[in-house]
Design an enzyme around this catalytic site. Sequence first.
Site, PDB file in Angstrom:
ATOM      1  N   HIS A  81       0.843  -1.195   0.000  1.00  0.00           N
ATOM      2  CA  HIS A  81       0.000   0.000   0.000  1.00  0.00           C
ATOM      3  C   HIS A  81       0.879   1.247   0.000  1.00  0.00           C
ATOM      4  O   HIS A  81       1.993   1.242   0.533  1.00  0.00           O
ATOM      5  CB  HIS A  81      -0.910  -0.005   1.229  1.00  0.00           C
ATOM      6  CG  HIS A  81      -1.979   1.045   1.203  1.00  0.00           C
ATOM      7  ND1 HIS A  81      -1.744   2.342   1.591  1.00  0.00           N
ATOM      8  CD2 HIS A  81      -3.287   0.987   0.816  1.00  0.00           C
ATOM      9  CE1 HIS A  81      -2.854   3.043   1.467  1.00  0.00           C
ATOM     10  NE2 HIS A  81      -3.809   2.245   0.989  1.00  0.00           N
ATOM     11  N   GLU A 147      -3.348   2.449  -7.424  1.00  0.00           N
ATOM     12  CA  GLU A 147      -3.720   3.599  -6.602  1.00  0.00           C
ATOM     13  C   GLU A 147      -2.764   4.759  -6.886  1.00  0.00           C
ATOM     14  O   GLU A 147      -1.729   4.890  -6.224  1.00  0.00           O
ATOM     15  CB  GLU A 147      -3.734   3.248  -5.119  1.00  0.00           C
ATOM     16  CG  GLU A 147      -2.537   2.445  -4.614  1.00  0.00           C
ATOM     17  CD  GLU A 147      -2.418   2.453  -3.099  1.00  0.00           C
ATOM     18  OE1 GLU A 147      -3.378   2.828  -2.409  1.00  0.00           O
ATOM     19  OE2 GLU A 147      -1.345   2.098  -2.608  1.00  0.00           O
TER      20      GLU A 147
END
Length: 229
Positions: A81, A147
């Site tokens: 992430h 992302e």
Amino acid sequence: MNGTRAALRELDEIDRAARSASNVDVVIALPFTLLDAGSRRMTAVQIASQDVHVEPGGAHTGCISAPMASDAGAVFTLVGHSETRARGDTSATVAHKLRAATKAGMTPILCVGADLNGQAPYEAFRRLRDEIAPVAETNGQMWVAYEPESAIGADSAADSDQIATVHARLREHLGPSARLLYGGSVNADNIAQILSLPNVDGVLVGRASMQASTFAPMITFADQSARRA
């Protein structure tokens, strides 16, 4: 780093929406402290860890291994992430975490995109191939969430052309079996446009997933969209 046991009540309504959404998979990435309680509470929602350590055990005080997260009820885990990369995860670290997750029987959701954009450089995709090599070695299932850094915590998602371009490149590198998600300021207002794009198989939702009132309708919409497809 949000959520105490009191927040588990939000999961009940989310789980009700998921039980009625037979055409989609719903996964909630909980903090480590809620993995066990969350997994016991859910019937339709699958539980993910937000991260795992590279090692299965040992002298790593304060860390959580993939076997520990799995034992607590997580069947998925986020890996790479943007926030863990910002804290120091390198491509080599991410590759080790992917290997640790697959060895523990978990499905990793690999997050990429800090340096990918509409003109994604070859070097970025070379690093991506290096990261996913451990999953390829074990024939593990791969979920990948794009992302873009500019859209994380922003007021709007990335431009549709950018999402489509990068997802096309990801599909080219990862093949037809990979599940490709888009993450970055996804909400009820833009989910329809995002899910209509080619090579977008789902979404990685941040802020809008923290309350059932905003997340449950998105689950229902995604299910209806999948049913029409």
